[in-house]
Design a protein around this motif. Structure first.
Motif, PDB file in Angstrom:
ATOM      1  N   LEU A 220       8.942  -4.194   4.897  1.00  0.00           N
ATOM      2  CA  LEU A 220       9.152  -5.933   4.951  1.00  0.00           C
ATOM      3  C   LEU A 220      10.690  -6.183   3.977  1.00  0.00           C
ATOM      4  O   LEU A 220      10.745  -7.274   4.686  1.00  0.00           O
ATOM      5  N   LEU A 221      10.905  -5.727   3.591  1.00  0.00           N
ATOM      6  CA  LEU A 221      12.200  -5.434   2.165  1.00  0.00           C
ATOM      7  C   LEU A 221      13.270  -5.958   3.879  1.00  0.00           C
ATOM      8  O   LEU A 221      14.698  -6.621   3.506  1.00  0.00           O
ATOM      9  N   ALA A 222      13.894  -4.512   4.931  1.00  0.00           N
ATOM     10  CA  ALA A 222      14.543  -4.765   6.094  1.00  0.00           C
ATOM     11  C   ALA A 222      14.245  -5.863   6.881  1.00  0.00           C
ATOM     12  O   ALA A 222      15.586  -6.904   7.563  1.00  0.00           O
TER      13      ALA A 222
ATOM     14  N   ASP B 175       1.680   1.348  11.619  1.00  0.00           N
ATOM     15  CA  ASP B 175       1.555   0.246  12.285  1.00  0.00           C
ATOM     16  C   ASP B 175       0.476  -1.427  12.327  1.00  0.00           C
ATOM     17  O   ASP B 175       0.898  -2.177  12.070  1.00  0.00           O
ATOM     18  N   GLU B 176      -0.575  -0.276  11.399  1.00  0.00           N
ATOM     19  CA  GLU B 176      -1.541  -1.705  11.148  1.00  0.00           C
ATOM     20  C   GLU B 176      -1.406  -2.344  10.036  1.00  0.00           C
ATOM     21  O   GLU B 176      -2.018  -3.367  10.360  1.00  0.00           O
TER      22      GLU B 176
ATOM     23  N   PRO C   6       0.934  -0.944   0.090  1.00  0.00           N
ATOM     24  CA  PRO C   6       0.260  -0.394  -0.235  1.00  0.00           C
ATOM     25  C   PRO C   6       0.668   1.002  -0.441  1.00  0.00           C
ATOM     26  O   PRO C   6       0.026   2.084  -0.715  1.00  0.00           O
ATOM     27  N   THR C   7       2.291   1.006   0.517  1.00  0.00           N
ATOM     28  CA  THR C   7       2.960   2.169   0.771  1.00  0.00           C
ATOM     29  C   THR C   7       4.693   2.699   0.430  1.00  0.00           C
ATOM     30  O   THR C   7       5.039   1.191   0.960  1.00  0.00           O
ATOM     31  N   PRO C   8       4.920   2.854   0.491  1.00  0.00           N
ATOM     32  CA  PRO C   8       6.267   2.942  -0.151  1.00  0.00           C
ATOM     33  C   PRO C   8       7.188   2.261   1.910  1.00  0.00           C
ATOM     34  O   PRO C   8       7.965   1.818   1.628  1.00  0.00           O
ATOM     35  N   THR C   9       6.803   3.327   2.394  1.00  0.00           N
ATOM     36  CA  THR C   9       7.434   3.056   3.728  1.00  0.00           C
ATOM     37  C   THR C   9       6.943   1.048   4.151  1.00  0.00           C
ATOM     38  O   THR C   9       7.913   0.896   5.398  1.00  0.00           O
ATOM     39  N   VAL C  10       6.416   0.646   3.740  1.00  0.00           N
ATOM     40  CA  VAL C  10       5.436  -1.237   4.238  1.00  0.00           C
ATOM     41  C   VAL C  10       6.755  -1.560   3.629  1.00  0.00           C
ATOM     42  O   VAL C  10       7.375  -2.265   4.143  1.00  0.00           O
ATOM     43  N   VAL C  11       6.716  -1.059   2.083  1.00  0.00           N
ATOM     44  CA  VAL C  11       7.585  -1.461   1.245  1.00  0.00           C
ATOM     45  C   VAL C  11       9.472  -1.725   1.829  1.00  0.00           C
ATOM     46  O   VAL C  11       9.368  -3.223   2.165  1.00  0.00           O
TER      47      VAL C  11
ATOM     48  N   LEU D  80       0.012  -7.877   8.247  1.00  0.00           N
ATOM     49  CA  LEU D  80       1.472  -9.297   8.057  1.00  0.00           C
ATOM     50  C   LEU D  80       1.846  -9.480   9.415  1.00  0.00           C
ATOM     51  O   LEU D  80       2.191 -11.111   9.275  1.00  0.00           O
ATOM     52  N   THR D  81       2.093  -9.053  10.221  1.00  0.00           N
ATOM     53  CA  THR D  81       3.124  -9.622  11.424  1.00  0.00           C
ATOM     54  C   THR D  81       2.055 -10.568  12.108  1.00  0.00           C
ATOM     55  O   THR D  81       2.907 -11.535  12.002  1.00  0.00           O
ATOM     56  N   VAL D  82       1.084 -10.520  12.324  1.00  0.00           N
ATOM     57  CA  VAL D  82      -0.204 -11.579  13.104  1.00  0.00           C
ATOM     58  C   VAL D  82      -0.059 -12.941  12.113  1.00  0.00           C
ATOM     59  O   VAL D  82       0.289 -14.036  12.051  1.00  0.00           O
ATOM     60  N   LEU D  83      -0.518 -12.106  10.824  1.00  0.00           N
ATOM     61  CA  LEU D  83      -0.320 -13.465   9.674  1.00  0.00           C
ATOM     62  C   LEU D  83       0.728 -14.522   9.415  1.00  0.00           C
ATOM     63  O   LEU D  83       1.300 -15.517   9.853  1.00  0.00           O
ATOM     64  N   THR D  84       2.225 -13.209   9.433  1.00  0.00           N
ATOM     65  CA  THR D  84       3.177 -14.902   9.131  1.00  0.00           C
ATOM     66  C   THR D  84       3.595 -15.501  10.670  1.00  0.00           C
ATOM     67  O   THR D  84       4.039 -16.261  10.283  1.00  0.00           O
ATOM     68  N   GLU D  85       3.388 -14.660  11.912  1.00  0.00           N
ATOM     69  CA  GLU D  85       3.764 -15.719  13.044  1.00  0.00           C
ATOM     70  C   GLU D  85       2.734 -17.116  13.358  1.00  0.00           C
ATOM     71  O   GLU D  85       2.902 -17.820  13.347  1.00  0.00           O
ATOM     72  N   TRP D  86       0.926 -16.662  13.060  1.00  0.00           N
ATOM     73  CA  TRP D  86       0.189 -17.687  12.407  1.00  0.00           C
ATOM     74  C   TRP D  86       0.709 -18.794  12.329  1.00  0.00           C
ATOM     75  O   TRP D  86       0.770 -20.594  12.052  1.00  0.00           O
ATOM     76  N   VAL D  87       1.081 -18.501  10.624  1.00  0.00           N
ATOM     77  CA  VAL D  87       1.720 -19.649   9.688  1.00  0.00           C
ATOM     78  C   VAL D  87       2.932 -19.892   9.743  1.00  0.00           C
ATOM     79  O   VAL D  87       3.019 -21.199  10.091  1.00  0.00           O
ATOM     80  N   SER D  88       4.293 -19.155  10.547  1.00  0.00           N
ATOM     81  CA  SER D  88       4.862 -20.119  10.900  1.00  0.00           C
ATOM     82  C   SER D  88       5.309 -20.779  12.346  1.00  0.00           C
ATOM     83  O   SER D  88       6.167 -21.627  12.292  1.00  0.00           O
ATOM     84  N   THR D  89       4.352 -20.595  12.466  1.00  0.00           N
ATOM     85  CA  THR D  89       4.298 -21.811  13.674  1.00  0.00           C
ATOM     86  C   THR D  89       3.196 -22.403  14.213  1.00  0.00           C
ATOM     87  O   THR D  89       3.586 -23.051  15.298  1.00  0.00           O
TER      88      THR D  89
END
Length: 468
Positions: free
Chosen positions: A105-107, A421-422, A97-102, A427-436
């Motif tokens: 995620l890359l970081a 933050d939202e 959605p925004t360059p900040t989010v990009v 994405l943090t909630v999703l990736t943690e759910w899938v990875s764990t």
């Protein structure tokens, strides 16, 4: 990303949603390993992003030098309707959605990619084929990801869910922000409800169905826009009618522009929602009807009297006594629109979700969305529950503050009005759910969303307006 559908400039912010098109193909799955020994090394798209065309789709792929093995595949929102494919400018493609989010995620080591149909329009089905094409490009030129997360905003949120439902063999999990999860038919039925009410109450000369061309849809757009402008600056009765029309379709009393603390603010918020729906009811519905060979929307059996809650009636009556009974009488006796059964079924099958989740899906919605009301979440929840897949769904809601001093609400009100933050928390909630493999706790969800958020874990999501 957000561009006007028709001639409503100066009345409202309309929308951001995406489209994508291309031949569907069977693609190999992502790695089934959820605990890779070492991350893959990207073969391309690291120091120079990969961007271009695959058939009628445009794509953008951005990879970090140190890849964690996960690909975040984004599908953006509705852009606009062109008279025909190949006319106008190709849709600007985004990978988030925004360059900040990009950059965030890359970081964190994620590969990010986006794909969309070059000629825009309302086409979540084509968004799916665009994402399939991007995934195929990543496999051929970048490397095989261990996990693939699909996500998107608005119409793109719908497309991400369609992709996850259709490709559980390679989509590890999905996230939808402000998604039109009630599906295409419900979305355009609601737009028709608004157009019908505007015609019956404000603009009797406005056609609301049977558009034979882009130009014909444009004429309807202009008539509706003029009627809305007149009502917004008109009499107390006109303003009461806007409140009633908004109430018929669960339009929020707040948006990113208006905090709803006064009657004038509520009227302006209703006007924003009405303008958005009118824009979709002409240009976008013309495009979808042409695709399926007939009218997909229907209001033949709607009882509009059951749609208005007591509060909306009270505020409208305070502006113009007797306006509610007269409006409902006119709505009850107007000429209704009947869908073409085959076209409606085809649109439902190709452009609406089923609820058959196989992997985690996390959704995020603003409490006050004038374009895709939060009832879309209720509609999809009912589908998922009906499929017996409720354990795979987590639905989160952002609520705005009571008031704000900035020009726009910081979060929680407006279409896709989320803080950084939202979006990263989603994405943090999703990736943690899938990875764990474990559903995140309420405490973990709150921590993931940080401090600049309106996250309300106790928010009660309403059912779809037609299901009450």
């Amino acid at each position: 990303m957000r561009q006007r559908v028709g001639s409503w400039t100066g009345i409202l912010l309309v929308v951001a949603l995406l489209a994508g098109c291309g031949p569907s193909a069977a693609l190999p799955p992502a790695s089934s390993s959820f605990a890779p020994r070492s991350a893959p090394v990207p073969h391309a798209c690291v120091y120079e992003w990969c961007q271009g065309r695959i058939g009628q789709d445009v794509y953008l792929i951005q990879m970090p030098a140190r890849w964690n093995g996960s690909l975040v595949l984004y599908t953006q929102g509705f852009y606009r309707v062109w008279p025909r494919a190949g006319v106008g400018n190709p849709t600007p493609v985004q990978s988030a959605p925004t360059p900040t989010v990009v950059n965030a995620l890359l970081a964190r080591g994620f590969g990010v990619a986006g794909g969309t149909y070059a000629w825009a329009g309302w086409s979540p089905d084509r968004s799916v084929t665009a994402m399939e094409a991007v995934y195929g490009y990543v496999l051929a030129h970048v490397g095989r990801p261990y996990r693939v997360y699909a996500w998107g905003e608005s119409m793109g949120g719908l497309a991400a869910v369609l992709l996850a439902e259709q490709h559980p063999e390679w989509v590890s999990g999905a996230a939808s922000a402000c998604g039109v999860l009630g599906g295409t038919v419900r979305f355009f039925d609601r737009a028709l409800d608004v157009a019908y009410a505007v015609r019956e109450l404000l603009a009797p000369s406005m056609p609301i169905t049977g558009y034979r061309s882009y130009a014909a849809a444009g004429q309807a757009d202009q008539i509706g826009a003029a009627a809305l402008r007149r009502a917004l600056h008109g009499s107390a009765r006109d303003r009461a009618l806007l409140l009633l029309i908004g109430g018929l379709v669960d339009a929020p009393s707040r948006t990113e522009h208006y905090d709803g603390r006064s009657t004038d603010s509520r009227v302006l918020a209703a006007g924003q929602a009405i303008g958005s729906a009118l824009g979709f009811s002409d240009y976008a519905r013309w495009q979808v009807d042409a695709q399926f060979g007939g009218e997909i929307s229907d209001n033949s059996k709607v009882n509009y009297a059951t749609r208005l809650d007591d509060h909306v009636r009270q505020v409208a009556e305070s502006l113009a006594p007797g306006v509610t009974a007269d409006a409902l009488r006119r709505l009850a006796t107007g000429s209704r629109v009947y869908a073409d059964p085959a076209a409606r079924v085809s649109a439902e099958q190709q452009m609406s979700p089923t609820g058959a989740l196989r992997h985690p899906l996390v959704t995020l919605h603003t409490a006050d969305d004038p374009v895709a009301p939060i009832g879309h979440e209720g509609a999809y929840r009912a589908q998922v529950t009906g499929q017996g897949r409720g354990s795979e769904l987590m639905q989160l809601v952002s609520v705005p503050p009571d008031s704000w001093s900035t020009p726009l609400a910081p979060y929680g009100a407006g279409h896709c009005r989320f803080s950084t933050d939202e979006l990263l928390g989603l994405l943090t909630v999703l990736t943690e759910w899938v990875s764990t493999g474990s559903r995140p706790s309420a405490t973990a969800v709150r921590a993931a969303f940080g401090t600049h958020t309106g996250l309300d874990p106790g928010y009660r999501i309403p059912s779809w307006l037609g299901a009450r």
